[in-house]
Design a protein around this motif. Structure first.
Motif, PDB file in Angstrom:
ATOM      1  N   VAL A  14      58.130  40.883  63.101  1.00  0.00           N
ATOM      2  CA  VAL A  14      57.653  39.578  62.635  1.00  0.00           C
ATOM      3  C   VAL A  14      58.758  38.868  61.852  1.00  0.00           C
ATOM      4  CG1 VAL A  14      55.996  38.398  61.147  1.00  0.00           C
ATOM      5  CG2 VAL A  14      55.224  40.244  62.635  1.00  0.00           C
TER       6      VAL A  14
ATOM      7  N   TYR B 265      52.227  35.410  60.545  1.00  0.00           N
ATOM      8  CA  TYR B 265      51.004  36.208  60.387  1.00  0.00           C
ATOM      9  C   TYR B 265      49.760  35.315  60.491  1.00  0.00           C
ATOM     10  CZ  TYR B 265      53.500  40.437  58.980  1.00  0.00           C
ATOM     11  OH  TYR B 265      54.297  41.546  58.962  1.00  0.00           O
TER      12      TYR B 265
ATOM     13  N   ARG C 221      57.602  34.587  57.580  1.00  0.00           N
ATOM     14  CA  ARG C 221      56.772  35.615  58.230  1.00  0.00           C
ATOM     15  C   ARG C 221      55.296  35.392  57.924  1.00  0.00           C
ATOM     16  NH1 ARG C 221      59.220  39.281  54.007  1.00  0.00           N
ATOM     17  NH2 ARG C 221      57.439  39.791  52.695  1.00  0.00           N
ATOM     18  N   TRP C 222      55.001  34.787  56.767  1.00  0.00           N
ATOM     19  CA  TRP C 222      53.595  34.526  56.421  1.00  0.00           C
ATOM     20  C   TRP C 222      52.978  33.510  57.362  1.00  0.00           C
ATOM     21  CZ3 TRP C 222      52.370  38.551  54.121  1.00  0.00           C
ATOM     22  CH2 TRP C 222      53.228  39.154  53.221  1.00  0.00           C
TER      23      TRP C 222
ATOM     24  N   ARG D 265      49.287  34.387  64.107  1.00  0.00           N
ATOM     25  CA  ARG D 265      48.758  35.532  64.860  1.00  0.00           C
ATOM     26  C   ARG D 265      47.241  35.640  64.670  1.00  0.00           C
ATOM     27  NH1 ARG D 265      52.974  40.479  64.253  1.00  0.00           N
ATOM     28  NH2 ARG D 265      51.052  41.653  64.505  1.00  0.00           N
ATOM     29  N   LYS D 266      46.798  35.427  63.431  1.00  0.00           N
ATOM     30  CA  LYS D 266      45.366  35.478  63.147  1.00  0.00           C
ATOM     31  C   LYS D 266      44.635  34.396  63.935  1.00  0.00           C
ATOM     32  CE  LYS D 266      42.088  35.127  59.309  1.00  0.00           C
ATOM     33  NZ  LYS D 266      41.952  34.859  57.890  1.00  0.00           N
TER      34      LYS D 266
END
Length: 135
Positions: A43, A58, A54-55, A61-62
């Motif tokens: 990631v 993430y 990267r947050w 991705r969610k």
């Protein structure tokens, strides 16, 4: 500004260029999220490559998992590479020997046999054509 409390600004410099904030379409965000889900992908590396955090990846991705983002068909159609598993006699040979003997790729009912000197761009086109024909 020079930081003095005199009240007047003697010089103001405007720096042009991209700001820290980038506007991405849902398709771009979904593509980046999908790229981070490929086995072996990091990631952090994906985020760095696309100039994001990267947050954010993430979070995307969610959203991809919950159906808020959909991966574009153009990305779904790209060839994905699988783990190479050597069987039989080739598995007992030294790695250098096994690689020079060639490679067999199965896409649906199509078998593609190539040598170690095959052009990567040409091979990618052949795999895409085989996948399109199989669907």
């Amino acid at each position: 500004m020079d930081g003095s409390s005199g009240g007047d600004v003697s010089r103001l410099e405007v720096i042009e260029g991209p700001t820290g904030r980038r506007r991405r379409t849902k398709a771009e965000r979904a593509r980046i999220a999908a790229e981070s889900l490929v086995p072996g992908a990091s990631v952090t590396d994906v985020a760095r490559r696309h100039g994001t955090t990267r947050w954010q990846v993430y979070d995307w991705r969610k959203k991809l998992r919950t159906g808020q983002f959909v991966v574009p068909e153009s990305v779904v159609a790209l060839p994905m590479f699988a783990e190479l598993i050597a069987e039989g006699a080739a598995a007992e040979m030294p790695a250098e020997t096994a690689v020079t003997t060639g490679l067999e790729i199965v896409v649906g009912d199509v078998v593609i046999r190539v040598g170690s000197d095959t052009d990567e761009v040409l091979l990618t086109r052949v795999i895409r054509a085989a996948r399109a024909a199989a669907s």
